[in-house]
Write a protein that holds these residues in place. Structure first.
Motif, PDB file in Angstrom:
ATOM      1  N   GLY A 188      42.979  86.069  47.047  1.00  0.00           N
ATOM      2  CA  GLY A 188      44.347  85.875  46.577  1.00  0.00           C
ATOM      3  C   GLY A 188      45.324  85.851  47.602  1.00  0.00           C
ATOM      4  O   GLY A 188      46.219  85.088  47.615  1.00  0.00           O
ATOM      5  N   THR A 189      45.033  86.618  48.777  1.00  0.00           N
ATOM      6  CA  THR A 189      45.921  86.698  49.761  1.00  0.00           C
ATOM      7  C   THR A 189      45.878  85.153  50.579  1.00  0.00           C
ATOM      8  O   THR A 189      46.739  84.908  51.513  1.00  0.00           O
ATOM      9  N   TYR A 190      45.195  84.475  50.385  1.00  0.00           N
ATOM     10  CA  TYR A 190      44.903  83.157  50.887  1.00  0.00           C
ATOM     11  C   TYR A 190      45.068  82.016  50.120  1.00  0.00           C
ATOM     12  O   TYR A 190      44.593  80.899  50.421  1.00  0.00           O
ATOM     13  N   SER A 191      45.504  82.375  48.806  1.00  0.00           N
ATOM     14  CA  SER A 191      45.641  81.247  47.838  1.00  0.00           C
ATOM     15  C   SER A 191      46.831  80.643  48.098  1.00  0.00           C
ATOM     16  O   SER A 191      47.855  80.859  48.955  1.00  0.00           O
ATOM     17  N   LYS A 192      47.125  79.073  47.960  1.00  0.00           N
ATOM     18  CA  LYS A 192      48.327  78.357  48.162  1.00  0.00           C
ATOM     19  C   LYS A 192      49.476  78.766  47.493  1.00  0.00           C
ATOM     20  O   LYS A 192      50.518  78.571  47.815  1.00  0.00           O
ATOM     21  N   ARG A 193      49.127  79.362  46.370  1.00  0.00           N
ATOM     22  CA  ARG A 193      50.210  80.123  45.709  1.00  0.00           C
ATOM     23  C   ARG A 193      51.045  80.955  46.395  1.00  0.00           C
ATOM     24  O   ARG A 193      52.275  81.071  46.625  1.00  0.00           O
ATOM     25  N   ALA A 194      50.199  81.828  46.917  1.00  0.00           N
ATOM     26  CA  ALA A 194      50.777  83.210  47.981  1.00  0.00           C
ATOM     27  C   ALA A 194      51.311  82.420  49.196  1.00  0.00           C
ATOM     28  O   ALA A 194      52.411  83.164  49.423  1.00  0.00           O
ATOM     29  N   TRP A 195      50.813  81.643  49.612  1.00  0.00           N
ATOM     30  CA  TRP A 195      51.191  81.069  50.677  1.00  0.00           C
ATOM     31  C   TRP A 195      52.602  79.985  50.655  1.00  0.00           C
ATOM     32  O   TRP A 195      53.496  80.317  51.407  1.00  0.00           O
ATOM     33  N   ALA A 196      52.526  79.254  49.488  1.00  0.00           N
ATOM     34  CA  ALA A 196      54.052  78.776  49.113  1.00  0.00           C
ATOM     35  C   ALA A 196      54.784  79.795  48.902  1.00  0.00           C
ATOM     36  O   ALA A 196      56.334  79.600  49.471  1.00  0.00           O
ATOM     37  N   ALA A 197      54.960  80.854  48.056  1.00  0.00           N
ATOM     38  CA  ALA A 197      55.764  81.812  47.906  1.00  0.00           C
ATOM     39  C   ALA A 197      56.327  82.309  49.359  1.00  0.00           C
ATOM     40  O   ALA A 197      57.573  82.503  49.426  1.00  0.00           O
ATOM     41  N   ALA A 198      55.576  82.675  50.434  1.00  0.00           N
ATOM     42  CA  ALA A 198      55.611  83.287  51.616  1.00  0.00           C
ATOM     43  C   ALA A 198      56.495  82.180  52.371  1.00  0.00           C
ATOM     44  O   ALA A 198      57.611  82.536  53.063  1.00  0.00           O
ATOM     45  N   ILE A 199      56.104  81.062  52.368  1.00  0.00           N
ATOM     46  CA  ILE A 199      56.808  79.888  53.163  1.00  0.00           C
ATOM     47  C   ILE A 199      58.145  79.687  52.683  1.00  0.00           C
ATOM     48  O   ILE A 199      59.072  79.395  53.234  1.00  0.00           O
ATOM     49  N   ASN A 200      58.197  79.574  51.261  1.00  0.00           N
ATOM     50  CA  ASN A 200      59.571  79.628  50.761  1.00  0.00           C
ATOM     51  C   ASN A 200      60.648  80.618  50.924  1.00  0.00           C
ATOM     52  O   ASN A 200      61.837  80.211  51.274  1.00  0.00           O
ATOM     53  N   ASP A 201      60.041  81.933  51.036  1.00  0.00           N
ATOM     54  CA  ASP A 201      60.861  82.924  51.513  1.00  0.00           C
ATOM     55  C   ASP A 201      61.232  82.811  53.107  1.00  0.00           C
ATOM     56  O   ASP A 201      62.379  83.264  53.539  1.00  0.00           O
ATOM     57  N   MET A 202      60.091  82.240  53.909  1.00  0.00           N
ATOM     58  CA  MET A 202      60.413  81.837  55.377  1.00  0.00           C
ATOM     59  C   MET A 202      61.702  80.969  55.556  1.00  0.00           C
ATOM     60  O   MET A 202      62.356  81.350  56.451  1.00  0.00           O
ATOM     61  N   MET A 203      61.657  80.086  54.645  1.00  0.00           N
ATOM     62  CA  MET A 203      62.866  79.217  54.732  1.00  0.00           C
ATOM     63  C   MET A 203      64.044  79.802  54.231  1.00  0.00           C
ATOM     64  O   MET A 203      65.181  79.419  55.013  1.00  0.00           O
ATOM     65  N   ARG A 204      64.089  80.429  53.387  1.00  0.00           N
ATOM     66  CA  ARG A 204      65.229  81.029  52.922  1.00  0.00           C
ATOM     67  C   ARG A 204      65.737  82.195  54.192  1.00  0.00           C
ATOM     68  O   ARG A 204      67.055  82.269  54.323  1.00  0.00           O
ATOM     69  N   ALA A 205      64.837  82.821  54.746  1.00  0.00           N
ATOM     70  CA  ALA A 205      65.198  83.676  55.769  1.00  0.00           C
ATOM     71  C   ALA A 205      65.757  82.871  57.066  1.00  0.00           C
ATOM     72  O   ALA A 205      66.667  83.580  57.727  1.00  0.00           O
TER      73      ALA A 205
END
Length: 301
Positions: A82-99
């Motif tokens: 799960g830590t390598y799922s594209k869903r998890a990565w998409a959520a992290a990258i979305n937060d990265m862009m907001r940061a």
């Protein structure tokens, strides 16, 4: 990363952004609306170095290394990937862009980065203004199309997804030979000629590390399991990508294994547009001018 590597992005900022327990190594530069560029396997953000200068004249580029790749932090392995799922990565990258201050943004992804991109567009529809995917078909479509011919062409999907640590040990025995064979074999000319010396130096540097070899294998294990489940759930529910989608593929690329890549993408977005470009799988490096022109026209239109 203990030695000095060539600077392929002069004038761009280097920044590490933390989001959802991931430290994203990013190159940021340009001016205008934000354009997120996501790379694929077996590369890092340096895949964009040939086209970044022309795109940066119109857009603020954000080019992170995906988790486990390049210089970004490496997620822990878990039983369900799960830590390598594209869903998890998409959520992290979305937060990265907001940061970084970007609530909405354009997104272009190549290979694995395109898989993160369309997952982000599905799960965070309000964030992605337009989406471009380079030389892929959706994950579930690839697996459902898998037969003798397709399996031979993308054998790495089965190989890298084998249980830990078999593929890791095989690759680690000769990582540079495996890397360079993989890169050359996916180009139209079956050589390394399209890759700059600097880009190859960057890629060899991180790819030879056993922990990053393992991370890239985990990426593919997720693709064979949890990513497939997520895709099928969306298809069964009739979910589609709501934003405009541009599909680009190499005339001798991996996505050209099917007669009409655009027809498959229109199951996910009925308005999807696209075209074939000269070259193989690595469009930003094999056809940089054509790729840049297509992205500028799509995102700038």
């Amino acid at each position: 990363m203990t030695r000095e590597l060539p600077d392929l992005f002069p004038g761009f900022e280097t920044k590490v952004v933390q989001a959802k327990n991931t430290d994203f190594f990013c190159r940021i530069g340009g001016s205008g609306p934000p354009l997120l560029l996501l790379h694929g396997y077996p590369q890092s953000h340096v895949i964009w170095h040939k086209i970044a200068p022309s795109l940066a004249r119109r857009f603020t580029l954000v080019m992170p290394d995906l988790p486990g790749y390049g210089r970004s932090s490496i997620p822990p392995r878990t039983a369900g990937h799960g830590t390598y799922s594209k869903r998890a990565w998409a959520a992290a990258i979305n937060d990265m862009m907001r940061a970084l201050g970007h609530e909405t943004f354009f997104l272009a992804g190549h290979d694995r980065g395109a898989r993160v991109g369309y997952r982000l567009a599905l799960d965070f529809a309000g964030s992605v203004k337009k989406l471009a995917v380079l030389d892929i078909l959706p994950t579930s479509d690839y697996w459902d199309l898998m037969d003798r011919g397709f399996g031979l062409k993308i054998y790495h999907w089965m190989f890298l997804a084998q249980p830990f640590p078999f593929p890791e040990k095989m690759i680690s025995a000769a990582p540079v030979r495996f890397l360079e064979h993989t890169l050359a074999s996916w180009t139209a000319e079956k050589t390394l000629d399209c890759f700059s010396d600097g880009a190859l130096e960057h890629t060899r540097d991180w790819f030879c590390r056993p922990d990053r070899i393992s991370a890239s294998c985990e990426d593919y294990r997720a693709g064979a399991t949890i990513d497939y489940v997520h895709d099928k759930a969306d298809r069964d529910a009739g979910n589609t990508i709501s934003t405009d989608v541009l599909v680009l593929w190499g005339s001798k690329g991996i996505a050209s294994s099917v007669d009409d890549p655009l027809a498959i993408w229109r199951h996910w977005n009925p308005r999807a547009q696209g075209m074939s470009l000269p070259g193989g799988h690595f469009l930003p490096e094999e056809a940089p001018d054509e790729t840049a022109d297509a992205l500028l026209s799509f995102f700038g239109g």
